[in-house]
Write an enzyme that holds these catalytic residues in place. Structure first.
Site, PDB file in Angstrom:
ATOM      1  N   GLY A 194       0.641  -1.276  -0.083  1.00 59.38           N
ATOM      2  CA  GLY A 194      -0.036  -0.065  -0.119  1.00 59.38           C
ATOM      3  C   GLY A 194       0.840   1.401  -0.017  1.00 59.38           C
ATOM      4  N   VAL A 244       3.638  -1.177   3.824  1.00 62.15           N
ATOM      5  CA  VAL A 244       3.195   0.268   3.386  1.00 62.15           C
ATOM      6  C   VAL A 244       4.430   0.964   3.039  1.00 62.15           C
ATOM      7  CG1 VAL A 244       2.182   2.106   4.185  1.00 62.15           C
ATOM      8  CG2 VAL A 244       1.376   0.045   4.843  1.00 62.15           C
ATOM      9  N   LYS A 245       4.286   1.795   2.134  1.00 66.91           N
ATOM     10  CA  LYS A 245       5.360   2.703   1.633  1.00 66.91           C
ATOM     11  C   LYS A 245       4.802   3.979   1.995  1.00 66.91           C
ATOM     12  CE  LYS A 245       7.316   4.771  -2.550  1.00 66.91           C
ATOM     13  NZ  LYS A 245       7.387   4.406  -4.121  1.00 66.91           N
ATOM     14  N   THR A 246       5.658   4.849   2.379  1.00 65.15           N
ATOM     15  CA  THR A 246       5.288   6.228   3.072  1.00 65.15           C
ATOM     16  C   THR A 246       6.402   7.009   2.898  1.00 65.15           C
ATOM     17  OG1 THR A 246       3.916   7.449   4.424  1.00 65.15           O
ATOM     18  CG2 THR A 246       5.392   5.944   5.459  1.00 65.15           C
ATOM     19  N   ASP A 304      12.892   2.507  -0.429  1.00 69.92           N
ATOM     20  CA  ASP A 304      12.058   2.553  -2.122  1.00 69.92           C
ATOM     21  C   ASP A 304      12.629   3.752  -2.716  1.00 69.92           C
ATOM     22  OD1 ASP A 304      11.003   1.440  -4.275  1.00 69.92           O
ATOM     23  OD2 ASP A 304       9.094   2.235  -3.889  1.00 69.92           O
TER      24      ASP A 304
END
Length: 293
Positions: free
Chosen positions: A174, A204-206, A252
């Site tokens: 997500g 999760v990527k944030t 990332d």
């Protein structure tokens, strides 16, 4: 059928060795199926628990950008130094040789292009799960606009992707998107990351933010940080180091690697921070040494 004659009788049950703990190493994912855990173990290094994802999915909404005009020239040489390739299926199929035995995270949503003034108007699921499996993907990435006009549609897309992911054993990443109307604050990222995890995202990527340790603690699944805009190499390594120190399980990065003056050296330096516990200063010294070779 094996012949039973001549078989040795079982005699060593290792009674003096207790059964090992089978809890899975990745946060919050012990109760997922074997296949999903196997894919997650390709994404996250089981020794360090972390990952270096190389993002070059920018073209699906931005077109060609600096460093991505010829992905076969600029990105392909970097693939050997990352754990995960984060890209669209078109980029992978057309530019990256299948001989790279790397985990693949497919960008699976189609969003509005840079021609729109506000990119947070929702998205659609653009990759069928069967095609992701056909490409041997270890995960798919779904972008979600929490707090934007497209919130409901993008969260619906995430839910349907997670349904398919659980069915086939494919983790869903997500991604907390930030449009012009969304503030990059601790309060926002606390909300957005938690929502994506609660709706079924496996990780999760944030974005890194103030009090990031709170964001990580409140999210029940692993968090990786987005590299964001291009920074000087020393600053990018500091951001990665601080994020890992706060509990992030990886980075990332795209522009901070492929737009670097020395992309391979930068990718190696990021890996030193993520997997080997290098400080940002040590990693920057390593980067300079590699760049001067």
């Amino acid at each position: 059928m094996a012949d039973a004659i001549g078989n040795k009788d079982a005699k060593d049950y290792y009674l003096d060795i207790p059964q090992t703990n089978t809890a899975f190493f990745a946060k919050g994912l012990n109760n997922t199926d074997w296949g999903m855990k196997n894919r997650l173990s390709r994404i996250f290094n089981p020794v360090s628990g972390n990952t270096v994802m190389l993002a070059f999915d920018h073209g699906y909404m931005m077109g060609s950008t600096a460093g991505l005009e010829r992905m076969d020239v600029t990105i392909e040489p970097l693939c050997a130094y990352a754990d995960v390739l984060m890209a669209t299926r078109g980029a992978i199929r057309s530019c990256i040789p299948p001989t790279y035995n790397k985990a693949l995270c497919l960008r699976a949503t189609h969003d509005t292009s840079v021609l729109f003034e506000d990119m947070s108007v929702g998205n659609g699921w653009g990759v069928d799960m069967e095609d992701a499996i056909r490409m041997n993907a270890s995960a798919i990435a779904i972008q979600c606009f929490v707090g934007g006009e497209g919130e409901r549609d993008s969260l619906e897309t995430l839910c349907r992707a997670c349904d398919a992911g659980y069915k086939y054993g494919v983790p869903v990443l997500g991604v907390t998107a930030v449009g012009k109307q969304m503030a990059r604050t601790t309060k926002y990222f606390l909300l957005a990351t938690r929502i994506l995890a609660e709706l079924g995202a496996s990780f999760v990527k944030t974005y890194y933010c103030e009090d990031f340790e709170k964001v990580v603690a409140a999210c029940p699944v692993p968090i990786v940080i987005a590299g964001g805009k291009k920074l000087p190499e020393a600053e990018a390594l500091t951001m990665a180091y601080q994020a890992i120190q706060c509990g992030a399980r990886g980075v990332d990065m795209g522009r901070n690697i492929f737009q670097s003056d020395h992309p391979i050296a930068m990718c190696k330096a990021v890996a030193k921070v993520v997997h080997e516990g290098y400080t940002d200063k040590l990693a920057y010294e390593f980067y300079l040494d590699e760049a001067n070779k």
